[in-house]
Design an enzyme around this catalytic site. Structure first.
Site, PDB file in Angstrom:
ATOM      1  CB  THR A   1      -7.808   1.687  -5.059  1.00  0.00           C
ATOM      2  OG1 THR A   1      -7.989   0.551  -6.476  1.00  0.00           O
ATOM      3  CG2 THR A   1      -7.893   0.515  -4.850  1.00  0.00           C
TER       4      THR A   1
ATOM      5  CG  ASN B   1       0.474  -4.874 -10.598  1.00  0.00           C
ATOM      6  OD1 ASN B   1       1.090  -4.039 -10.603  1.00  0.00           O
ATOM      7  ND2 ASN B   1       0.360  -5.902  -9.923  1.00  0.00           N
ATOM      8  CD  GLU B   2      -5.091   1.045  -8.934  1.00  0.00           C
ATOM      9  OE1 GLU B   2      -5.911   0.489  -9.381  1.00  0.00           O
ATOM     10  OE2 GLU B   2      -5.817   0.818  -7.405  1.00  0.00           O
ATOM     11  N   PRO B   3      -4.432   1.221 -13.333  1.00  0.00           N
ATOM     12  CG  PRO B   3      -6.175   1.531 -13.843  1.00  0.00           C
ATOM     13  CD  PRO B   3      -5.608   1.212 -13.211  1.00  0.00           C
TER      14      PRO B   3
END
Ligand code: F6R
Length: 259
Positions: free
Chosen positions: A167, A148-150
């Protein structure tokens, strides 16, 4: 949130392994399954090594354990050397007595039109297992938990995501260059993770210090998905001195947790 600063990665990992052992044994004594949410990457390596040791030397059985992994790179088959399927089997599953049908890892080789049914099914499987008792997490330098990225919403569920450039850069070494790092993944959502009854996040080394301070002492915001953990009722953040070095608000009881 509770912070625990450990003198070494091995000590911290051992403490988390003991918590897992206690849960498994309490479940076995009551005749029920224990549901673990698992992470890959470097952070849980010592934890898995300690669980394997407990199985081999102390007879810890995993027969009443059901596992759900956080994520998998999209586009990698199970046998790909960097697949999380392979990682989990090499580090843990091949060395303990966990029945294969109790292992769940998102599919890396799904076709585009299979992904949404798969994601719905993954959520359903977690629910029908009774929900996650203990979720193990690492934290990425982007502030991701799972993948769950920014920008990931607080209410997100298992879904297909695009990996953040940082990432991918962090993974490039293992893949033999950035060009070989998948661009997408399937990940449990933030809400899926936050539904776990208990969460243990592991972060080791100075390279995590900045994001640890931002995520756990900063504002809760979707630019740093790990910050949502501040709102969970039962989270322990396991750190070594390096990863904890920029935290300013360790309370006296947290210092007491220094082993
Ligand atoms: C892995 C995962 C990721 C990692 C994070 C930290 O399943 O979901 O969120 O936990 O990228 O990775 P390491 O531990 O390699 O620093």
């Amino acid at each position: 949130m509770r912070f625990e600063i450990h003198p070494s990665v091995e000590e911290g990992s051992r403490q988390v392994a003991v918590r897992i052992r206690d849960l498994i044994q309490a479940g076995a004594a009551e005749g029920r399954n224990v549901v673990l949410g698992l992470a890959t990457g470097s952070s849980p390596l010592s934890l898995y090594a300690e669980l394997v040791r407990m199985h081999r030397e102390e007879g810890l059985s995993f027969k009443n354990v059901i596992t759900f992994n956080l994520d998998e790179y999209l586009g990698l088959g199970r046998d790909h050397p960097r697949s999380y399927w392979r990682f989990m089997h090499e580090q843990l599953f091949d060395h303990v007595d966990l029945p294969g049908e109790q292992i769940h890892i998102p599919g890396g080789d799904l076709q585009a039109d299979e992904v949404s049914d798969f994601c719905r099914g993954y959520e359903e499987a977690i629910r029908s297992a009774g929900g996650i008792d203990l979720q193990i997490l690492g934290i990425g330098r982007t502030g991701h938990i799972g993948f769950n990225e920014p920008g990931a919403g607080r209410n997100s569920r298992t879904m297909r995501v695009t990996l953040d450039p940082l990432t991918r850069q962090d993974a490039a070494g293992g893949f033999g260059g950035l060009a070989h790092v998948p661009k997408e993944a399937i990940t449990m959502g933030c809400a899926t993770i936050l539904n776990a009854r208990e969460i243990a996040l592991l972060a080791w080394g100075e390279s995590k210090a900045e994001i640890v301070a931002e995520a756990f002492e900063g504002e809760v915001k979707d630019e740093v998905p790990a910050s949502y953990l501040q709102e969970h009722a039962s989270v322990t953040i396991h750190l070594d001195e390096g990863a904890g070095k920029l935290l300013t608000a360790l309370k006296p009881e947290d210092s007491l947790a220094r082993c």
